[in-house]
Design a protein around this motif. Structure first.
Motif, PDB file in Angstrom:
ATOM      1  N   ILE A  35       0.815  -1.208   0.000  1.00 54.62           N
ATOM      2  CA  ILE A  35       0.000   0.000   0.000  1.00 54.62           C
ATOM      3  C   ILE A  35       0.845   1.253   0.000  1.00 54.62           C
ATOM      4  O   ILE A  35       0.370   2.352  -0.213  1.00 54.62           O
ATOM      5  CB  ILE A  35      -0.951  -0.007   1.211  1.00 54.62           C
ATOM      6  N   GLY A  36       2.154   1.111   0.228  1.00 57.14           N
ATOM      7  CA  GLY A  36       3.045   2.266   0.234  1.00 57.14           C
ATOM      8  C   GLY A  36       3.195   2.842   1.624  1.00 57.14           C
ATOM      9  O   GLY A  36       2.410   2.597   2.535  1.00 57.14           O
ATOM     10  N   GLY A  37       4.228   3.666   1.781  1.00 58.23           N
ATOM     11  CA  GLY A  37       4.470   4.288   3.064  1.00 58.23           C
ATOM     12  C   GLY A  37       5.024   3.316   4.080  1.00 58.23           C
ATOM     13  O   GLY A  37       5.562   2.264   3.745  1.00 58.23           O
ATOM     14  N   GLY A  38       4.881   3.653   5.342  1.00 57.60           N
ATOM     15  CA  GLY A  38       5.424   2.807   6.398  1.00 57.60           C
ATOM     16  C   GLY A  38       4.480   1.735   6.872  1.00 57.60           C
ATOM     17  O   GLY A  38       4.707   1.150   7.927  1.00 57.60           O
ATOM     18  N   LEU A  39       3.398   1.456   6.137  1.00 60.20           N
ATOM     19  CA  LEU A  39       2.406   0.483   6.565  1.00 60.20           C
ATOM     20  C   LEU A  39       2.350  -0.685   5.601  1.00 60.20           C
ATOM     21  O   LEU A  39       2.517  -0.516   4.397  1.00 60.20           O
ATOM     22  CB  LEU A  39       1.014   1.133   6.637  1.00 60.20           C
ATOM     23  N   SER A  40       2.088  -1.870   6.146  1.00 63.64           N
ATOM     24  CA  SER A  40       1.755  -3.005   5.298  1.00 63.64           C
ATOM     25  C   SER A  40       0.322  -2.843   4.822  1.00 63.64           C
ATOM     26  O   SER A  40      -0.429  -2.002   5.314  1.00 63.64           O
ATOM     27  CB  SER A  40       1.912  -4.303   6.085  1.00 63.64           C
ATOM     28  N   ALA A  41      -0.076  -3.663   3.836  1.00 60.21           N
ATOM     29  CA  ALA A  41      -1.438  -3.559   3.308  1.00 60.21           C
ATOM     30  C   ALA A  41      -2.470  -3.836   4.394  1.00 60.21           C
ATOM     31  O   ALA A  41      -3.495  -3.139   4.493  1.00 60.21           O
ATOM     32  CB  ALA A  41      -1.612  -4.518   2.133  1.00 60.21           C
ATOM     33  N   ILE A  42      -2.217  -4.851   5.219  1.00 61.47           N
ATOM     34  CA  ILE A  42      -3.185  -5.200   6.255  1.00 61.47           C
ATOM     35  C   ILE A  42      -3.249  -4.108   7.320  1.00 61.47           C
ATOM     36  O   ILE A  42      -4.313  -3.789   7.842  1.00 61.47           O
ATOM     37  CB  ILE A  42      -2.833  -6.577   6.887  1.00 61.47           C
ATOM     38  N   SER A  43      -2.100  -3.479   7.610  1.00 56.57           N
ATOM     39  CA  SER A  43      -2.101  -2.365   8.562  1.00 56.57           C
ATOM     40  C   SER A  43      -2.856  -1.174   7.994  1.00 56.57           C
ATOM     41  O   SER A  43      -3.570  -0.472   8.720  1.00 56.57           O
ATOM     42  CB  SER A  43      -0.663  -1.961   8.903  1.00 56.57           C
ATOM     43  N   GLY A  44      -2.702  -0.947   6.685  1.00 56.96           N
ATOM     44  CA  GLY A  44      -3.443   0.134   6.043  1.00 56.96           C
ATOM     45  C   GLY A  44      -4.938  -0.070   6.118  1.00 56.96           C
ATOM     46  O   GLY A  44      -5.707   0.881   6.316  1.00 56.96           O
ATOM     47  N   LEU A  45      -5.379  -1.337   5.976  1.00 56.02           N
ATOM     48  CA  LEU A  45      -6.803  -1.639   6.078  1.00 56.02           C
ATOM     49  C   LEU A  45      -7.301  -1.392   7.501  1.00 56.02           C
ATOM     50  O   LEU A  45      -8.403  -0.850   7.704  1.00 56.02           O
ATOM     51  CB  LEU A  45      -7.067  -3.089   5.675  1.00 56.02           C
ATOM     52  N   VAL A  46      -6.506  -1.768   8.485  1.00 55.26           N
ATOM     53  CA  VAL A  46      -6.890  -1.547   9.880  1.00 55.26           C
ATOM     54  C   VAL A  46      -7.030  -0.049  10.159  1.00 55.26           C
ATOM     55  O   VAL A  46      -8.001   0.402  10.785  1.00 55.26           O
ATOM     56  CB  VAL A  46      -5.850  -2.187  10.824  1.00 55.26           C
ATOM     57  N   VAL A  47      -6.059   0.731   9.672  1.00 50.23           N
ATOM     58  CA  VAL A  47      -6.119   2.181   9.874  1.00 50.23           C
ATOM     59  C   VAL A  47      -7.346   2.768   9.174  1.00 50.23           C
ATOM     60  O   VAL A  47      -8.042   3.631   9.725  1.00 50.23           O
ATOM     61  CB  VAL A  47      -4.826   2.842   9.354  1.00 50.23           C
ATOM     62  N   ALA A  48      -7.638   2.292   7.959  1.00 53.73           N
ATOM     63  CA  ALA A  48      -8.795   2.804   7.212  1.00 53.73           C
ATOM     64  C   ALA A  48     -10.093   2.492   7.944  1.00 53.73           C
ATOM     65  O   ALA A  48     -11.000   3.337   8.022  1.00 53.73           O
ATOM     66  CB  ALA A  48      -8.813   2.213   5.804  1.00 53.73           C
ATOM     67  N   ARG A  49     -10.207   1.281   8.475  1.00 54.55           N
ATOM     68  CA  ARG A  49     -11.419   0.923   9.212  1.00 54.55           C
ATOM     69  C   ARG A  49     -11.569   1.781  10.462  1.00 54.55           C
ATOM     70  O   ARG A  49     -12.672   2.239  10.799  1.00 54.55           O
ATOM     71  CB  ARG A  49     -11.375  -0.553   9.596  1.00 54.55           C
ATOM     72  N   CYS A  50     -10.464   1.976  11.147  1.00 55.58           N
ATOM     73  CA  CYS A  50     -10.512   2.749  12.391  1.00 55.58           C
ATOM     74  C   CYS A  50     -10.890   4.204  12.119  1.00 55.58           C
ATOM     75  O   CYS A  50     -11.761   4.767  12.778  1.00 55.58           O
ATOM     76  CB  CYS A  50      -9.159   2.662  13.095  1.00 55.58           C
ATOM     77  N   THR A  51     -10.234   4.833  11.129  1.00 47.41           N
ATOM     78  CA  THR A  51     -10.524   6.234  10.832  1.00 47.41           C
ATOM     79  C   THR A  51     -11.946   6.406  10.304  1.00 47.41           C
ATOM     80  O   THR A  51     -12.608   7.396  10.618  1.00 47.41           O
ATOM     81  CB  THR A  51      -9.518   6.794   9.815  1.00 47.41           C
ATOM     82  N   HIS A  52     -12.420   5.449   9.503  1.00 49.98           N
ATOM     83  CA  HIS A  52     -13.791   5.555   8.999  1.00 49.98           C
ATOM     84  C   HIS A  52     -14.790   5.490  10.150  1.00 49.98           C
ATOM     85  O   HIS A  52     -15.777   6.242  10.175  1.00 49.98           O
ATOM     86  CB  HIS A  52     -14.082   4.431   8.003  1.00 49.98           C
ATOM     87  N   THR A  53     -14.528   4.616  11.097  1.00 48.74           N
ATOM     88  CA  THR A  53     -15.437   4.486  12.232  1.00 48.74           C
ATOM     89  C   THR A  53     -15.413   5.726  13.108  1.00 48.74           C
ATOM     90  O   THR A  53     -16.456   6.288  13.461  1.00 48.74           O
ATOM     91  CB  THR A  53     -15.058   3.253  13.072  1.00 48.74           C
ATOM     92  N   VAL A  54     -14.192   6.168  13.445  1.00 46.95           N
ATOM     93  CA  VAL A  54     -14.050   7.248  14.416  1.00 46.95           C
ATOM     94  C   VAL A  54     -14.387   8.611  13.822  1.00 46.95           C
ATOM     95  O   VAL A  54     -14.980   9.461  14.485  1.00 46.95           O
ATOM     96  CB  VAL A  54     -12.617   7.241  14.988  1.00 46.95           C
ATOM     97  N   LEU A  55     -14.021   8.828  12.557  1.00 46.21           N
ATOM     98  CA  LEU A  55     -14.194  10.144  11.958  1.00 46.21           C
ATOM     99  C   LEU A  55     -15.505  10.297  11.197  1.00 46.21           C
ATOM    100  O   LEU A  55     -15.883  11.422  10.864  1.00 46.21           O
ATOM    101  CB  LEU A  55     -13.024  10.444  11.019  1.00 46.21           C
TER     102      LEU A  55
END
Length: 748
Positions: free
Chosen positions: A348-368
């Motif tokens: 996914i690029g950057g300092g995250l793995s693809a699975i970590s990127g998905l976790v971050v996306a789920r978290c931000t979508h929920t919280v924000l």
């Protein structure tokens, strides 16, 4: 099923059948008599039926047309129908009369596609793929594997496969090999291929890659020519053919299960990403139609939505995922984007793995998005006149709640059961048992009850308090956020900034803290108990605090302010039931999880402590390009890339980095990883963020290459004092503020 590859699934075959029905009833192309389409046995009966039933349909339509929609007299319709039917019959008769007599039987004979392919397999010697029996048979493999002659195919492949590997004929392409190995039944595969597959997906080489978790479509298609050339190496001589067939059958069954999970991920991401977004927009427009008061509510909903999309784009850019990913985030497609990278096994690029990127996306979508929208819309609904509350407003709140429950529960399963996290952080993950479906279901249900009850309880307490007194609500939440920040700082040994590179500056860290506070207040993702996020002890304290404080907030709301809420018994009953449900879910999770991991929910553990423990003990690492690496060196390289602020003790780091020159000579994969693929290389991370005091002397000289003093390039003596050298590098870093602008490559 249909006979074309890609269209032979149940769903696609049903769609093809509808197309065939439309064709045979309206335009019966003669080609449809081909075996595998309509077939010769059905073609003429379908044509005759279509012409014979038309008059009956016209008569029935005339009887049912009570409102006189059909203005043309029935006699005229029957005359037109007779002319059309007679013309069709005449044309069909001429076609049958003038065609080759030997081919008339293809319009009425019964020939199954499997029998037809079997006949061609034995007799045909000329095909579009070339001349000869082998080329003809290879061409027949383009049909769906459901129609292959398995016994004859098995014999043909076993006799010739190794010869084709050594001397490939023109039709024996990589594409042919990939497709054949992917779709051919295990019973038909040659012995050498079965051995190669057993070696490729063996547990010792790639644990959990095919036995559990997500299996990407790229991986399933990735058996290239070089892989096939290596399948003759018999690494498991004790395995019989039957054992290898059973092994491959099991792998495919697990793969199919994983693909179903991937399809579910897509559907869930689509629902949580766009269905939630669409209902939110529709609700805002519904408020706009309610006049001046409704317009304010609509602007508030649009404002929350815009803040969510903008914040998600900022986080995407901050984690180095690129401008395209940020643009997708602005369009509300970040969940789909991250899910696609996981399903397709793409970095996914950057300092995250693809699975970590998905976790971050789920978290931000929920919280924000989901949580603020649920709060805002809940407040608006309880303030509306009951006659003005539409089903769409209630549906949007329910959709937000469902989205939150699914995202929290599925994120925890993704984190805890995924290979990436279980391999890299074995001391902290492993809460969910892998081999007990019943306990997994109890944990999933427990999470849904826990988060659902927790969320409803907080919605009741927070929204009523906000309606009663907005200033009190703001002050209350601000104090809670500051207390959580203090607890996080103490848990992380005095460090309050976030740990991920790109999000460790002060503004980004404050944004992350707000996200974490909202999550802890309304939907405490279990994974954010991890060190570097909230931490185990603050997580447990805040969960207990929120369950206890909700009745206090409701009491204050009902006794302060001028808002009228009607009978208070309804609120107290709803809060009591939701709290009980939340506690019940938490107990279900607690009793069903692996007992040796319960301490990860409350025992103090800082990110520094976790990294220091794994620095000494971890010898197997799931890298960010989805490969496994053995040994301490790749493990330590990956640990250092987690954060630019959390490092192991300087002496340990300096001792390890002293082997830099050896790494430059040997060029291990973890040392020369491609920044274009992984987004951030080990070398760049070390030269940009590592404490200067721990860097090898030869690397310090490289960092000063091209440095200028008063406009002229500095001349550095090889005998330069180490402290002065360190001072120069620190000054250069300070001036540049963003680290080196040029890459330091190994061997330069």
């Amino acid at each position: 099923v249909f006979n074309f590859p890609g269209f032979d699934s149940g769903a696609m075959s049903s769609i093809v059948h509808v197309v065939f029905y439309a064709a045979i009833t309206s335009c019966p192309l003669p080609y449809l008599r081909f075996p595998g389409y309509i077939g010769g046995a059905l073609f003429i009966p379908c044509v005759v039926y279509g012409m014979a039933v038309n008059p009956l349909m016209v008569l029935v339509a005339g009887e049912l047309d009570e409102s006189q929609v059909i203005r043309l007299p029935r006699a005229y319709l029957l005359i037109l129908l007779t002319v059309g039917t007679g013309t069709a019959a005449l044309g069909f008769g001429l076609m049958m009369l003038l065609m080759e007599p030997a081919r008339r039987g293809t319009f009425c004979g019964r020939l199954r596609l499997r029998d037809y392919i079997s006949e061609l397999f034995d007799e045909r010697t000329c095909s579009p793929d070339g001349i000869g029996l082998d080329a003809s048979r290879a061409h027949l493999m383009k049909f769906s594997h459901h129609y292959w002659p398995m016994d004859a195919l098995k014999t043909w492949l076993e006799q010739n496969w190794d010869m084709w590997i050594e001397s490939p004929p023109p039709w024996f392409t990589t594409r042919f090999i990939k497709r054949f190995i992917r779709v051919a039944p295990p019973e038909a595969l040659p012995m050498s291929v079965l051995k190669g597959l057993a070696e490729k997906y063996s547990d010792d080489k790639n644990p959990d890659n095919w036995s559990s978790g997500s299996f990407s479509s790229r991986e399933s298609k990735g058996m290239g020519m070089m892989t096939i050339r290596n399948v003759n190496s018999d690494s498991r001589p004790g395995h019989s053919r039957d054992a290898l067939v059973r092994r491959e059958t099991k792998r495919r069954r697990l793969l199919a299960s994983s693909q179903r999970k991937n399809h579910f991920l897509w559907v869930a991401a689509l629902f949580c990403g766009y269905a939630d977004l669409i209902t939110t927009v529709l609700v805002a427009f519904a408020y706009l139609r309610m006049g001046t008061e409704g317009r304010i509510a609509a602007y508030l909903i649009f404002g929350v939505l815009a803040a969510h999309l903008l914040s998600e784009a900022i986080i995407t850019l901050g984690t180095g995922q690129g401008s395209l990913a940020a643009l997708v985030s602005l369009g509300g497609g970040k969940l789909l984007w991250s899910t696609w990278h996981v399903v397709e096994n793409r970095p996914i690029g950057g300092g995250l793995s693809a699975i970590s990127g998905l976790v971050v996306a789920r978290c931000t979508h929920t919280v924000l998005n989901s949580l603020p929208q649920a709060v805002v819309q809940f407040i608006l609904v309880i303030q509306c006149d009951p006659s003005e509350v539409s089903w769409l407003m209630l549906l949007s709140i329910v959709g937000c709640s469902m989205s939150i429950g699914y995202l929290v529960a599925s994120t925890e399963f993704t984190v805890d059961m995924g290979t990436h996290f279980r391999v890299n952080h074995p001391s902290f993950t492993g809460v969910i048992p892998k081999r007990s479906t019943i306990r997994q279901l109890l944990i999933m249900g427990g999470y849904l009850l826990f988060i659902g009850g927790y969320l409803v309880g907080k919605l009741i307490a927070l929204t009523t308090l906000a309606c009663a007194s907005l200033p009190i609500t703001v002050v209350w939440c601000t104090i809670e956020a500051l207390v959580l920040l203090l607890l996080r700082t103490v848990a992380e040994e005095g460090i309050w900034r976030f740990h991920l590179d790109g999000l460790s500056n002060a503004p980004a860290s404050l944004l992350i803290h707000i996200i974490l506070y909202i999550a802890m207040a309304m939907a405490p993702f279990p994974f954010i108990r991890a060190p570097g996020f909230v931490g185990p002890t603050p997580w447990a304290c805040f969960v207990v605090y929120n369950l206890v404080i909700n009745p206090v907030m409701l009491f204050v709301a009902l006794n302060v302010g001028v808002a009228s809420f009607g009978p208070s018994d309804i609120f107290w009953t709803a809060l009591s039931v939701s709290t009980a449900i939340s506690v019940l879910g938490l107990v279900s999770v607690w009793l069903s999880m692996n007992s040796e991991r319960r301490h990860t929910f409350y025992r103090p553990l800082s990110l520094k402590q976790l990294l220091n423990d794994e620095w000494e003990k971890r010898t197997l690492t799931h890298m960010r390009d989805n490969t496994l690496a053995e040994g301490l060196d790749p493990s330590r390289a990956e640990l250092l890339k987690i954060s630019p602020r959390f490092w192991v003790p300087s002496e340990k780091l300096k001792t390890w980095l002293s082997a830099w020159s050896d790494w430059e000579a040997e060029k291990p994969a973890w040392f020369i990883d491609d920044e274009n693929v992984l987004g951030y290389s080990f070398i760049q991370h070390i030269t940009k963020h590592a404490p200067v005091e721990v860097l090898p002397r030869m690397l310090l000289f490289k960092l000063l290459r091209g440095a200028k003093n008063h406009g002229e390039e500095m001349e550095l003596s090889p005998d330069l004092d180490s402290q002065e050298l360190i001072s120069l590098v620190k000054r250069r870093r300070y001036v540049r503020r963003g680290g080196l602008s040029t890459k330091v490559l190994p061997g330069e």
